[in-house]
Design a protein around this motif. Structure first.
Motif, PDB file in Angstrom:
ATOM      1  N   GLU A   1     -27.681 -82.383  51.060  1.00  0.00           N
ATOM      2  CA  GLU A   1     -28.070 -83.533  50.140  1.00  0.00           C
ATOM      3  C   GLU A   1     -27.439 -84.957  50.515  1.00  0.00           C
ATOM      4  O   GLU A   1     -27.912 -85.920  50.457  1.00  0.00           O
ATOM      5  N   PRO A   2     -26.000 -84.725  50.673  1.00  0.00           N
ATOM      6  CA  PRO A   2     -25.250 -86.187  50.736  1.00  0.00           C
ATOM      7  C   PRO A   2     -25.670 -86.989  51.847  1.00  0.00           C
ATOM      8  O   PRO A   2     -25.263 -88.247  51.650  1.00  0.00           O
ATOM      9  N   GLY A   3     -26.379 -86.585  52.911  1.00  0.00           N
ATOM     10  CA  GLY A   3     -26.892 -87.488  53.839  1.00  0.00           C
ATOM     11  C   GLY A   3     -27.855 -88.534  53.412  1.00  0.00           C
ATOM     12  O   GLY A   3     -28.213 -89.778  54.126  1.00  0.00           O
ATOM     13  N   THR A   4     -28.590 -88.359  52.246  1.00  0.00           N
ATOM     14  CA  THR A   4     -29.759 -88.981  51.501  1.00  0.00           C
ATOM     15  C   THR A   4     -29.254 -90.110  50.904  1.00  0.00           C
ATOM     16  O   THR A   4     -29.683 -91.203  51.305  1.00  0.00           O
ATOM     17  N   PRO A   5     -28.406 -90.220  50.021  1.00  0.00           N
ATOM     18  CA  PRO A   5     -28.153 -91.506  49.189  1.00  0.00           C
ATOM     19  C   PRO A   5     -27.684 -92.842  50.018  1.00  0.00           C
ATOM     20  O   PRO A   5     -28.249 -93.887  49.878  1.00  0.00           O
ATOM     21  N   PRO A   6     -26.912 -92.853  50.890  1.00  0.00           N
ATOM     22  CA  PRO A   6     -26.313 -93.914  51.607  1.00  0.00           C
ATOM     23  C   PRO A   6     -27.270 -94.594  52.566  1.00  0.00           C
ATOM     24  O   PRO A   6     -26.911 -95.790  52.770  1.00  0.00           O
ATOM     25  N   ILE A   7     -28.301 -94.067  53.057  1.00  0.00           N
ATOM     26  CA  ILE A   7     -29.011 -94.701  53.953  1.00  0.00           C
ATOM     27  C   ILE A   7     -29.775 -95.924  53.474  1.00  0.00           C
ATOM     28  O   ILE A   7     -29.862 -96.963  54.032  1.00  0.00           O
ATOM     29  N   ALA A   8     -30.367 -95.738  52.108  1.00  0.00           N
ATOM     30  CA  ALA A   8     -31.419 -96.723  51.586  1.00  0.00           C
ATOM     31  C   ALA A   8     -30.321 -97.968  51.396  1.00  0.00           C
ATOM     32  O   ALA A   8     -30.810 -99.169  51.724  1.00  0.00           O
ATOM     33  N   PRO A   9     -29.319 -97.891  50.636  1.00  0.00           N
ATOM     34  CA  PRO A   9     -28.349 -99.229  50.602  1.00  0.00           C
ATOM     35  C   PRO A   9     -27.736 -99.785  51.922  1.00  0.00           C
ATOM     36  O   PRO A   9     -27.782-100.831  51.773  1.00  0.00           O
ATOM     37  N   ALA A  10     -27.756 -98.883  52.707  1.00  0.00           N
ATOM     38  CA  ALA A  10     -27.065 -99.548  54.016  1.00  0.00           C
ATOM     39  C   ALA A  10     -28.276-100.273  54.591  1.00  0.00           C
ATOM     40  O   ALA A  10     -27.839-101.597  55.297  1.00  0.00           O
ATOM     41  N   VAL A  11     -29.535 -99.950  54.539  1.00  0.00           N
ATOM     42  CA  VAL A  11     -30.584-100.714  55.005  1.00  0.00           C
ATOM     43  C   VAL A  11     -30.864-101.758  54.133  1.00  0.00           C
ATOM     44  O   VAL A  11     -31.206-102.971  54.517  1.00  0.00           O
ATOM     45  N   GLY A  12     -30.876-101.770  52.687  1.00  0.00           N
ATOM     46  CA  GLY A  12     -31.006-102.694  51.979  1.00  0.00           C
ATOM     47  C   GLY A  12     -29.994-103.955  52.176  1.00  0.00           C
ATOM     48  O   GLY A  12     -30.225-105.056  52.208  1.00  0.00           O
ATOM     49  N   ASN A  13     -28.819-103.574  52.421  1.00  0.00           N
ATOM     50  CA  ASN A  13     -27.687-104.534  52.439  1.00  0.00           C
ATOM     51  C   ASN A  13     -27.950-105.244  53.855  1.00  0.00           C
ATOM     52  O   ASN A  13     -27.645-106.490  53.996  1.00  0.00           O
ATOM     53  N   ALA A  14     -28.655-104.496  54.990  1.00  0.00           N
ATOM     54  CA  ALA A  14     -28.756-105.212  56.228  1.00  0.00           C
ATOM     55  C   ALA A  14     -30.180-106.119  56.057  1.00  0.00           C
ATOM     56  O   ALA A  14     -29.951-107.381  56.765  1.00  0.00           O
ATOM     57  N   LEU A  15     -31.046-105.773  55.112  1.00  0.00           N
ATOM     58  CA  LEU A  15     -32.027-106.788  55.131  1.00  0.00           C
ATOM     59  C   LEU A  15     -31.657-108.097  54.201  1.00  0.00           C
ATOM     60  O   LEU A  15     -32.139-109.064  54.497  1.00  0.00           O
TER      61      LEU A  15
END
Length: 714
Positions: free
Chosen positions: A684-698
């Motif tokens: 599971e630990p690979g799931t949480p960070p991806i959305a904020p990484a993309v959100g911060n890039a956006l």
């Protein structure tokens, strides 16, 4: 030395031999096989030189069979080519998780819970084989070596060698050690290597057996008509038209609705469609998800239950030079696993046998026993391979097992296969909860964070379940995990919770609360760092203040290194975002390269660094990180279950519930931090960070922070 038989599964099904396992009944077999030796519950060795590992944790595609078998093979000094695995039967006395105390799989615990038991099982088996050889050869055991499945003694006048299988008949009177000696990490030869996945061949060639593939003599296939709205109840039904449908054999009322029994799946679905049913919807959830979102957002502003409180947040916020507010909204999400719920039960007068993708064997066994009024030992559960779960098969109310049991009870002795269609699953609830986060941050004149507020409004996953006892002071920990206990130095911080009510059944979803808390905390922190004139990576590094700050620092510095972080502007219309999050004992940092193409975000590449302790199998870790971030990215980009006005679910299949396609998946590069610490979860630990990484890039790309997920409106 005995050659390995090419068809390992056939050998395991037919050959007797050494079982380094307790003598337990095998579900589906007519009689107990006679095994000559049984020091523990996990290993069998046949005279044909096959080592079979009974894996107590379900194989859901996450690599459990391979990882746990590797632990055994390492301590046994086996050849990987002779190893095989299968799911252990339901037996809480033998196969309880050392973490949960019952037999089950969840919370990314299979590897950490098995790290010592499986290695001890392998070491004990090795000791038995060495002692058997020592007795047979008349040499000291200390002079015997084991390597790649060969037990050997080399002396001045001897060169003795034997395979495991050849030693099987000699083990009968050998007592296994209670506390076998384990290897140290520098002695590992399999752990840390990319050994091939054990389940890959049969999953690739189509021979893998899932619940839907199980056929029993005289079996009927069953489809159930369930309430069209959450909380609705059955009033009456007319089954005449359904019974007139070719292939339909009977129709029965059960607690969850109306069950149609037929010769095959198509006939069962057609018969169900032909039912004439009257539902009482007076107690149903009739609010739309938009209406609920508004109510949740209002509640988040004044969340009453305090989950964490440090310093004086109100005073610090009042004296701050600048206060920033944000609200983040998260929709209901379906698990959308490729294999919907299905299973088979065969009922006789005083026992029942199940074939199903059980993820919580003890709970399922107890549920079925209660439904049939028999002791749990009269319920056999064959755990099948599962085409994904992501939490869907671990339900607190055991609703699928209960429904399958009631189907058999209503019809009497016989065999029955229950199939949920894709539409049944999509509109059947058990979603990730709809959630709202209200955030406040205070900055001083130098741009430093002096106050932090995170209020969460969401449904409880534990309320009205056997796990309700774990709710403390009004706080369901799964609602705020990842919001409290942040690794950053935040001298004045408060996390509070408003627990919301709805008839929509909710359930843990891959990474559970971390899927929304990571986004809210990491995106808001990024905004505060930007407002304070801080670099997004260095700003995080400067704030790290937890007991495990070194491990957070390790993954963040490593991901910045492999991505060559120079700031959020990557040039050529591409922006970069970063996120750092710990969940299930593992530390993950990600950097994502994002652009806008055809009015939608395009994620080009994601770099990830992970610290999950000792890497049992690096290739599986890389696959789980990539799969986890793909799962989280799909949800962040496109996924949403919506309730329309009146409470109807508007998305029933993949044509409307958009899932990220292969062509939309970014390139992924994973760096694994070298470690000698005990392994932690990785499913599971690979799931949480991806959305904020993309959100911060956006935000870096457009100047606007995505406040409501998914990023792409549907």
């Amino acid at each position: 030395m005995t050659d390995l038989t090419p068809n390992r599964r056939a050998v395991l099904a037919s050959a007797a031999g050494l079982i380094v396992a307790a003598a337990i009944p095998l579900p589906g077999r007519a009689k107990q096989e006679a095994w000559p030796f049984a020091p523990n519950a996990f290993i069998r060795i046949t005279p044909d030189n096959i080592v079979k590992v009974l894996v107590k944790h379900s194989e859901l595609g996450q690599g459990t069979w391979t990882g746990l078998t590797t632990m055994v093979a390492e301590e046994l000094d086996a050849d990987w080519a002779q190893m095989w695995a299968e799911n252990a039967p339901a037996n809480v006395q033998l196969y309880a998780s050392s973490i949960f105390g019952v037999q089950g799989t969840g919370g990314s615990t299979a590897t950490p819970a098995s790290w010592l038991p499986m290695r001890q099982a392998g070491a004990a088996a090795r000791a038995v084989l060495v002692e058997a050889a020592a007795r047979a050869w008349g040499v000291p055991g200390a002079e015997i070596t084991v390597s790649r499945g060969v037990v050997a003694h080399q002396g001045r006048s001897s060169d003795l060698r034997a395979s495991f299988g050849e030693l099987v008949p000699l083990t009968e009177n050998v007592v296994p050690p209670a506390d076998p000696i384990l290897k140290t990490p520098d002695q590992f030869t399999l752990i840390g290597r990319d050994v091939p996945r054990i389940d890959a061949p049969e999953k690739s060639n189509g021979t893998a057996i899932y619940s839907i593939d199980v056929v029993r003599d005289g079996m009927l296939t069953v489809a159930v008509a369930r309430p069209p709205k959450f909380g609705a109840r059955l009033v009456e039904f007319d089954s005449a038209t359904a019974l007139a449908t070719p292939g339909v054999r009977r129709v029965e009322q059960i607690p969850t609705g109306v069950a149609v029994y037929a010769d095959d799946t198509w006939s069962a679905f057609r018969g169900r469609d032909a039912l004439d049913i009257v539902w009482d919807e007076t107690g149903a959830e009739t609010r739309s998800s938009d209406e609920m979102m508004t109510v949740w957002a209002e509640a988040a502003r004044t969340a009453p239950a305090v989950a964490e409180d440090r310093g004086d947040v109100d005073a610090a916020m009042a004296s701050a030079d600048e206060v920033i507010e944000a609200e983040f909204r998260f929709p209901f999400l379906s698990h959308a696993a490729m294999e919907p719920l299905d299973g088979v039960v065969e009922l006789s007068l005083d026992r029942a046998e199940f074939w199903m993708g059980s993820q919580w064997q003890t709970s399922d066994q107890n549920e079925a026993a209660a439904r049939f009024g028999v002791p749990p030992e009269n319920i056999a559960i064959n755990t099948m391979l599962t085409g994904g779960s992501f939490g869907r098969r671990t339900t607190a109310d055991n609703h699928f097992t209960a429904e399958l049991s009631e189907i058999a009870k209503a019809a009497g002795p016989g065999a029955y296969k229950l199939i949920w269609s894709r539409e049944d699953d999509m509109r059947g609830g058990y979603y990730r909860p709809l959630t709202v986060h209200y955030m406040q941050g205070g900055l001083d004149a130098k741009g430093n964070i002096v106050a932090w507020r995170n209020n969460v409004a969401t449904q409880s996953l534990l309320a009205d379940s056997p796990f309700e006892q774990f709710i403390a002071d009004g706080i369901d920990g799964s609602s705020v995990e990842g919001s409290r206990g942040l690794p950053y130095r935040l001298p004045n911080a408060r996390v509070a919770l408003a627990t919301m009510e709805s008839s929509v059944p909710v359930l843990w979803w891959r990474a559970v609360g971390h899927t929304h808390t990571a986004y809210a905390t990491e995106v808001f922190l990024d905004e505060l760092l930007e407002r304070g004139g801080k670099d997004r990576v260095q700003g995080r590094l400067d704030l790290l203040d937890a007991e495990d700050a070194d491990r957070h620092r390790g993954v963040l510095e490593r991901v910045a290194e492999i991505a060559d972080w120079q700031g959020p502007d990557a040039g050529n219309g591409i922006a970069r975002g970063v996120a750092l999050h710990k969940s299930f004992g593992s530390f993950v940092a990600m950097i994502a390269d994002v652009s806008i193409e055809r009015d939608e975000p395009r994620i080009h590449k994601v770099w990830a660094a992970v610290d999950c302790g000792i890497a049992i199998n690096p290739s599986i870790i890389e696959a789980q990180v990539a799969g986890g971030l793909g799962f989280g990215l799909s949800a962040a980009m496109f996924e949403e279950i919506r309730l329309l006005e009146g409470g109807d679910v508007d998305r029933w299949n993949y044509d409307a519930y958009r899932i990220m396609r292969n062509a939309e998946m970014p390139e992924v590069e994973v760096a694994i931090i070298e470690s000698r610490l005990s392994p932690t979860g990785i499913g599971e630990p690979g799931t949480p960070p991806i959305a904020p990484a993309v959100g911060n890039a956006l935000r870096a790309l457009t100047g606007q922070t995505p406040r409501r997920l998914p990023f792409v409106a549907s």
